[in-house]
Design an enzyme around this catalytic site. Structure first.
Site, PDB file in Angstrom:
ATOM      1  N   HIS A   1     -55.895  27.982  27.114  1.00 36.37           N
ATOM      2  CA  HIS A   1     -54.669  27.664  27.862  1.00 36.37           C
ATOM      3  C   HIS A   1     -54.558  28.527  29.120  1.00 36.37           C
ATOM      4  O   HIS A   1     -53.465  28.986  29.481  1.00 36.37           O
ATOM      5  CB  HIS A   1     -53.436  27.826  26.967  1.00 36.37           C
ATOM      6  CG  HIS A   1     -53.362  26.810  25.872  1.00 36.37           C
ATOM      7  ND1 HIS A   1     -52.884  25.532  26.054  1.00 36.37           N
ATOM      8  CD2 HIS A   1     -53.739  26.883  24.556  1.00 36.37           C
ATOM      9  CE1 HIS A   1     -52.963  24.857  24.912  1.00 36.37           C
ATOM     10  NE2 HIS A   1     -53.482  25.657  23.988  1.00 36.37           N
TER      11      HIS A   1
ATOM     12  N   GLU B   1     -55.953  27.385  19.960  1.00 41.77           N
ATOM     13  CA  GLU B   1     -56.716  26.239  20.477  1.00 41.77           C
ATOM     14  C   GLU B   1     -57.869  26.627  21.410  1.00 41.77           C
ATOM     15  O   GLU B   1     -58.088  26.021  22.450  1.00 41.77           O
ATOM     16  CB  GLU B   1     -55.762  25.245  21.151  1.00 41.77           C
ATOM     17  CG  GLU B   1     -54.771  24.666  20.155  1.00 41.77           C
ATOM     18  CD  GLU B   1     -53.786  23.680  20.763  1.00 41.77           C
ATOM     19  OE1 GLU B   1     -53.394  22.740  20.050  1.00 41.77           O
ATOM     20  OE2 GLU B   1     -53.396  23.856  21.936  1.00 41.77           O
TER      21      GLU B   1
ATOM     22  N   ASP C   1     -49.514  28.530  31.209  1.00 38.27           N
ATOM     23  CA  ASP C   1     -50.444  27.697  30.459  1.00 38.27           C
ATOM     24  C   ASP C   1     -51.503  27.198  31.435  1.00 38.27           C
ATOM     25  O   ASP C   1     -51.518  27.597  32.601  1.00 38.27           O
ATOM     26  CB  ASP C   1     -49.718  26.538  29.767  1.00 38.27           C
ATOM     27  CG  ASP C   1     -50.425  26.088  28.481  1.00 38.27           C
ATOM     28  OD1 ASP C   1     -51.535  25.531  28.589  1.00 38.27           O
ATOM     29  OD2 ASP C   1     -49.879  26.307  27.396  1.00 38.27           O
TER      30      ASP C   1
END
Length: 592
Positions: free
Chosen positions: A285, A355, A231
């Site tokens: 990420h 995201e 991440d």
């Protein structure tokens, strides 16, 4: 010394009979704690009572089909079981694991000699969405103190589940084990994908803890360990071809997962019926670990890395997103894919995808210049075109790295799975892991467009919810806490019905579910307590798909959790005082 040893042995043998309490089966099929005088001064342990009082009361998850479940609870010594019918190393390892569950009871008195025949059509079976996990378990006591057990399945995975059920029909206490001797169960899961996602990037999780997670999954017939191994926060996966990813991205030299580590976890999981699914989250990420590009002459591989104020460029600190204007990025991504494919050998791969923050790219001159050159507008549609370029190129690079083949490719719900942009994705290629709210419009749209779905809707299945905020104050974003009851009632059929989808062929596109533990506020010591017993509840929901509610399952789950702690060393969050485990008919909320 010999005298003292004899005294100690006699004391040990006498301890249960000196105990003031015993257990007996009540008319309501619940074991009651009673004075030992009520059982003729013979101590009957709770474990033995549960086997015969309400047969099935020791099983988790509940089998899908039970023909016979009864007989007597006879004393057995698992170390003396005779196993036969197989010759594969994989099955031998599974049998050794089964025996290991009872290693503390090597002195158990055997009233019956047990022969276990394990019959498997395909001992080398690979776990995928089409793999049969069905099994049949037959137990029959015979005269002259002998019992025959037969476990039969088409696949290794099914037979392993059968051994797991057999282990739950053997209950131990005070040095003695008991087993039911009249059983016929034909069992198999309703959904082929059942598991947990564990994030080991935000906080590093050690291999022993990961193995304990796999132990808990295996015991409850969950078959998927989804490893969110990278991440923005850190990049602990060691890439042989691109070692600077960990040099720049690992928290420390001690917090790296090597190829050897990954192979060890894969092997550990495989013989326990669990697949390991790696995730390389991208194109968002992706931050720490990617900073080395300039020094190697490759340019910026990621942008917005650790940029502040973070609220403008990502959902949580630290920020970081792949630099889609840099063609060198794809060579790096392909090499990471190759390294992951060298050690993650399963049939599924998760490519992330959630995201993405358009403002990160929109405030990066290198990216906006690239978009201008390509004639892409700097609005939602332009950024979606840019993102899709990455999606298609990364998929092609994965296919190339994997010898011209794709795996079962999984990605998160995101802007790209909004109804307006679903056309970018091919339902023949991707399975969508759905993390949005259960009532979000994306769910019916994804189903109606033909995609397979893995449920991880945050309003039911996020295990990190209900904590205090870790940035700011108050509670974290997905509060309140999701109790095991809510997870148990996570029924995709009902969710889809509320969205107007009742066609059985469409409902079947939901292939399973995962609970999710994001580790912003969890570490090596607390992860197990956050995962279990709540993920056990998911195990029964997606194995058995029961028509009953959580209340009907509570007593079994409380008991199963206590066995997992006391016998197998998987210490989850404590559900109730131990008094309630021993007084199961009382610790309930009465309707007055």
């Amino acid at each position: 010394m010999l005298f003292l040893g004899v005294v100690a042995l006699l004391a040990c043998q006498a301890r249960s009979y000196d105990f003031a309490w015993s257990y007996t089966c009540g008319n309501d099929k619940v074991c009651k704690k009673v004075p030992v005088t009520d059982t003729q001064n013979v101590y009957i342990p709770l474990s033995k009572c549960r086997l015969t009082c309400n047969p099935g009361g020791t099983l988790w998850p509940k089998p899908t089909s039970v023909t016979r479940l009864g007989g007597d609870a006879v004393g057995v010594n698992v170390n003396q079981f005779k196993f036969q019918g197989f010759n594969g190393q994989r099955t031998s390892q599974a049998v050794d694991i089964f025996k290991g569950y009872f290693s503390a009871y090597a002195q158990s008195k055997a009233e019956s000699q047990v022969t276990v025949v394990v019959q498997i059509s395909d001992e080398g079976s690979v776990l995928n969405l089409q793999t049969s996990e069905q099994y049949q378990l037959f137990v029959q006591g015979h005269g002259a103190g002998s019992t025959l057990v037969q476990v039969s399945s088409l696949t290794f995975q099914g037979a392993r589940h059968g051994l797991e059920t057999l282990s739950q029909l053997i209950q131990c206490e005070d040095g003695q084990c008991y087993m039911l001797n009249d059983v016929l169960i034909t069992d198999g899961p309703k959904y082929p994908w059942r598991g947990v996602i564990l994030d080991t990037s935000r906080n590093f999780i050690t291999l022993p803890t990961i193995k304990k997670v796999i132990d808990g999954l295996s015991a409850s017939k969950l078959n998927t360990f989804h490893w969110h191994i990278t991440d923005t926060h850190s990049f602990p996966f060691h890439s042989k071809r691109r070692p600077k990813m960990t040099a720049w991205g690992a928290y420390s030299p001690d917090k790296i997962y090597t190829e050897k580590d990954v192979i060890e976890i894969e092997s550990y999981a495989d013989v326990r019926g669990v697949r390991v699914v790696p995730e390389l989250d991208a194109p968002a990420h992706s931050g720490n670990g990617y900073q080395w590009g300039p020094e190697e002459g490759l340019g910026n591989l990621a942008v917005c890395v650790n940029r502040d104020p973070w609220e403008k460029y990502c959902v949580e600190p630290p920020c970081g997103q792949m630099n889609l204007a840099n063609p060198n990025l794809y060579d790096v991504v392909e090499d990471i894919y190759r390294d992951m494919l060298d050690c993650f050998t399963g049939t599924a791969f998760h490519i992330g995808g959630d995201e993405v923050n358009f403002n990160c790219w929109n405030t990066t001159k290198e990216v906006t210049d690239y978009m201008d050159k390509k004639g892409l507008t700097r609005d939602e549609h332009g950024f979606m075109e840019l993102w899709n370029e990455y999606q298609e190129t990364a998929l092609a690079r994965f296919k190339k790295a994997n010898g011209g083949k794709l795996k079962d490719m999984v990605l998160w719900t995101s802007h790209m799975t909004e109804p307006e942009f679903l056309h970018y994705l091919d339902p023949k290629v991707y399975t969508v892991q759905y993390w949005e709210h259960s009532t979000n419009k994306q769910l019916p749209a994804i189903i109606n467009n033909g995609f397979r779905v893995i449920m991880s809707n945050y309003d039911d299945l996020y295990l990190d919810c209900g904590m205090g905020a870790w940035v700011g104050e108050g509670n974290n974003w997905c509060s309140p806490y999701k109790g095991w009851q809510k997870i148990y009632m996570n029924n995709p059929r009902k969710m889809l019905a509320k969205a107007g989808i009742t066609d059985p062929s469409k409902v079947k596109q939901v292939v399973g579910a995962e609970t999710a533990l994001w580790t912003e506020q969890a570490g090596d010591q607390s992860s197990l307590a956050k995962i279990f017993p709540r993920t056990y509840a998911l195990g029964e929901r997606y194995w058995s798909d029961p028509d009953t509610d959580w209340f009907a399952a509570e007593r079994r789950l409380v008991y199963f959790t206590s066995v997992m702690e006391n016998q197998r060393g998987v210490y989850g969050e404590t559900m109730k005082p131990e008094w309630c485990v021993q007084s199961e008919g009382i610790c309930i909320l009465n309707k007055l």
